[in-house]
Motif scaffolding. Structure first.
Motif, mmCIF file in Angstrom:
data_model
loop_
_atom_site.group_PDB
_atom_site.id
_atom_site.type_symbol
_atom_site.label_atom_id
_atom_site.label_comp_id
_atom_site.label_asym_id
_atom_site.label_seq_id
_atom_site.Cartn_x
_atom_site.Cartn_y
_atom_site.Cartn_z
ATOM 1 N N ASP A 138 39.011 72.696 75.175
ATOM 2 C CA ASP A 138 38.826 71.324 74.686
ATOM 3 C C ASP A 138 37.364 71.007 74.389
ATOM 4 O O ASP A 138 37.046 70.293 73.427
ATOM 5 C CB ASP A 138 39.370 70.323 75.709
ATOM 6 N N VAL A 139 36.478 71.506 75.239
ATOM 7 C CA VAL A 139 35.057 71.199 75.053
ATOM 8 C C VAL A 139 34.236 72.439 74.698
ATOM 9 O O VAL A 139 33.028 72.363 74.503
ATOM 10 C CB VAL A 139 34.477 70.530 76.322
ATOM 11 N N ILE A 140 34.904 73.590 74.625
ATOM 12 C CA ILE A 140 34.262 74.868 74.287
ATOM 13 C C ILE A 140 33.055 75.127 75.191
ATOM 14 O O ILE A 140 31.913 75.295 74.737
ATOM 15 C CB ILE A 140 33.841 74.929 72.792
ATOM 16 N N GLU A 141 33.302 75.097 76.472
ATOM 17 C CA GLU A 141 32.238 75.442 77.407
ATOM 18 C C GLU A 141 32.803 76.178 78.609
ATOM 19 O O GLU A 141 33.999 76.095 78.906
ATOM 20 C CB GLU A 141 31.483 74.196 77.865
ATOM 21 N N PHE A 142 31.936 76.911 79.281
ATOM 22 C CA PHE A 142 32.319 77.718 80.432
ATOM 23 C C PHE A 142 32.508 76.819 81.654
ATOM 24 O O PHE A 142 31.642 76.006 81.985
ATOM 25 C CB PHE A 142 31.232 78.759 80.708
ATOM 26 N N VAL A 143 33.649 76.967 82.342
ATOM 27 C CA VAL A 143 33.948 76.182 83.536
ATOM 28 C C VAL A 143 34.160 77.145 84.699
ATOM 29 O O VAL A 143 35.105 77.938 84.685
ATOM 30 C CB VAL A 143 35.204 75.305 83.350
ATOM 31 N N ARG A 186 44.137 87.884 84.711
ATOM 32 C CA ARG A 186 45.080 88.532 83.793
ATOM 33 C C ARG A 186 46.519 88.288 84.222
ATOM 34 O O ARG A 186 47.413 88.125 83.391
ATOM 35 C CB ARG A 186 44.794 90.029 83.716
ATOM 36 N N LEU A 187 46.746 88.271 85.530
ATOM 37 C CA LEU A 187 48.101 88.065 86.046
ATOM 38 C C LEU A 187 48.495 86.594 86.091
ATOM 39 O O LEU A 187 49.612 86.267 86.479
ATOM 40 C CB LEU A 187 48.199 88.655 87.466
ATOM 41 N N ARG A 188 47.571 85.710 85.706
ATOM 42 C CA ARG A 188 47.789 84.257 85.720
ATOM 43 C C ARG A 188 48.163 83.756 87.116
ATOM 44 O O ARG A 188 49.008 82.868 87.280
ATOM 45 C CB ARG A 188 48.855 83.846 84.680
ATOM 46 N N LEU A 189 47.519 84.322 88.105
ATOM 47 C CA LEU A 189 47.683 83.865 89.481
ATOM 48 C C LEU A 189 46.551 82.945 89.907
ATOM 49 O O LEU A 189 46.719 82.122 90.817
ATOM 50 C CB LEU A 189 47.742 85.061 90.441
ATOM 51 N N LEU A 190 45.412 83.070 89.255
ATOM 52 C CA LEU A 190 44.221 82.330 89.654
ATOM 53 C C LEU A 190 44.218 80.932 89.044
ATOM 54 O O LEU A 190 44.595 80.743 87.890
ATOM 55 C CB LEU A 190 42.977 83.092 89.199
ATOM 56 N N LYS A 191 43.784 79.963 89.814
ATOM 57 C CA LYS A 191 43.656 78.598 89.311
ATOM 58 C C LYS A 191 42.384 78.486 88.485
ATOM 59 O O LYS A 191 41.276 78.609 89.002
ATOM 60 C CB LYS A 191 43.619 77.605 90.472
ATOM 61 N N THR A 192 42.541 78.252 87.185
ATOM 62 C CA THR A 192 41.405 78.111 86.280
ATOM 63 C C THR A 192 41.665 76.888 85.390
ATOM 64 O O THR A 192 42.722 76.255 85.465
ATOM 65 C CB THR A 192 41.234 79.347 85.381
ATOM 66 N N VAL A 193 40.716 76.585 84.525
ATOM 67 C CA VAL A 193 40.879 75.449 83.623
ATOM 68 C C VAL A 193 42.080 75.657 82.703
ATOM 69 O O VAL A 193 42.718 74.700 82.264
ATOM 70 C CB VAL A 193 39.587 75.222 82.807
ATOM 71 N N GLY A 194 42.422 76.903 82.411
ATOM 72 C CA GLY A 194 43.573 77.189 81.552
ATOM 73 C C GLY A 194 44.855 77.453 82.312
ATOM 74 O O GLY A 194 45.915 77.598 81.706
ATOM 75 N N ASN A 195 44.784 77.520 83.646
ATOM 76 C CA ASN A 195 45.966 77.783 84.464
ATOM 77 C C ASN A 195 45.888 76.929 85.731
ATOM 78 O O ASN A 195 45.562 77.417 86.808
ATOM 79 C CB ASN A 195 46.048 79.271 84.836
#
Length: 369
Positions: free
Chosen positions: A44-49, A190-199
């Motif tokens: 959304d903001v094109i920045e590293f979180v 990669r496994l989509r287990l980690l809580k990130t801005v995209g998951n």
């Protein structure tokens, strides 16, 4: 398993040692903070979180690999000896069961390298902990389990067998794990287990080492040991479904918890304290919910008080089970458990589940047969 008691606790975590950390967890405190070196791009903001994690700061700062785990384990062992009042010289007839992470996630997340990938050099790790912790435990009494979360149940079962046969005087059981290595974080992403801005529904990574002693009740009482819990039962179960093969229907977890609850079904009418490693992953949430549905007729699980260690400590993998034991025992010691029984249920991603029941100590504890 009547007549086996918990006589000491030790912990190294993002919330400090066992007394401080368990009190903080009860109060809903955590020390999650940004991990600047790892994160994801917010589209959304094109920045590293940066991601948020539960680091054992400053204990593990600058340490990686086995060195990081040794730092955690050594600190927890020091805490254990201070808490229990035992000295290193008292451990010559003690068995050491160390639970570490398996290669399951690595085998899925790094298919090109297969299941041979291991986050921990387990044989050298247990020897290093004995060396740096000044523990004179014979090599033949050092055991390593790659049990992930459920490994605590297996370790307790095997330890009780040694105690029953009088092979050893006591058993040291614990686990150590860290999900904060960069390679591990990349795999979890990669496994989509980690809580990130995209998951947003993944888990926060953590790290910890937790230990406790088991001993036969009669000799423990004779020497005036600090007894804060009795072991009632332990169980393990396996289901065919794993984290990446389809939704969990909770059958394995329900079987493991149901087995141990049979030991106290006729002794307790109110709800038990329940501790489970629910961590923010939707798959584990579905497993937990469906397991509770399967056990809906069990009185001890009707409106129980439920605690989830990852909420305070992050995902701590193989250390989660021993950490849960610490939380339950401290709840008994400080009289805020709300029940004389604590049910600990642990779910591993590979499909194996473990459970054990602890009871607040009573005056008379029967001898081991």
């Amino acid at each position: 398993m009547n007549g086996v008691v918990v006589i000491g606790l030790g912990l190294a975590s993002s919330l400090d040692d066992v007394v401080t950390a368990c009190a903080a967890a009860r109060a809903g405190i955590n020390r999650a903070r940004e991990i600047p070196a790892f994160g994801a791009i917010d589209d959304d903001v094109i920045e590293f979180v940066p991601i948020a994690g539960h680091e054992c700061h400053p204990l593990t700062d600058g340490f990686q690999g086995d060195a990081r785990l040794i730092r955690l384990g050594t600190a927890a062992l020091r805490n254990l000896l201070a808490y229990s009042g035992l000295q290193s010289d008292d451990l010559s007839r003690t068995a050491f069961f160390l639970n570490v992470g398996s290669s399951f996630l690595s085998s899925v997340g790094e298919p090109s390298e297969g299941a041979s990938i291991e986050r921990v050099s387990s044989a050298s790790l247990v020897d290093a902990l004995c060396q740096f912790g000044a523990l004179p435990i014979p090599k033949e009494l050092r055991f390593v389990l790659r049990g992930d979360h459920h490994g605590v149940a297996t370790a307790v079962h095997e330890a009780c067998e040694l105690l029953r046969r009088r092979v050893v005087e006591r058993c040291l059981i614990g686990g150590v794990d860290s999900f904060l290595e960069r390679k591990t974080l990349e795999m979890l992403t990669r496994l989509r287990l980690l809580k990130t801005v995209g998951n947003p529904v993944g888990f926060m990574p953590g790290e910890a080492a937790a230990f406790f002693f088991l001993e036969r009740a009669v000799p423990a009482r004779q020497r005036g040991a600090r007894i804060e819990a009795e072991l009632v039962a332990t169980s393990a179960a396996t289901e065919e479904t794993h984290r990446f093969s389809g939704p969990s229907h909770g059958s394995g977890l329900a079987a493991a918890m149901g087995n141990v609850l049979e030991a106290v079904r006729k002794k307790q009418s109110g709800p038990a304290l329940v501790i489970h490693n629910l961590n923010g992953d939707p798959w584990r949430a579905m497993e937990w919910g469906t397991a509770l549905v399967r056990l809906a007729g069990v009185e001890l699980l009707r409106e129980p008080r439920a605690w989830f260690p990852p909420a305070s400590f992050g995902e701590t993998g193989a250390a989660t089970g021993p950490l849960a034991v610490c939380m339950a025992v401290r709840a008994f010691a400080r009289r805020y458990a709300g029940s004389p029984y604590a049910l600990i249920g642990m779910s591993s991603y590979a499909g194996t589940k473990g459970a054990l029941v602890l009871r607040a100590p009573t005056r008379d504890v029967s001898q081991v047969g």
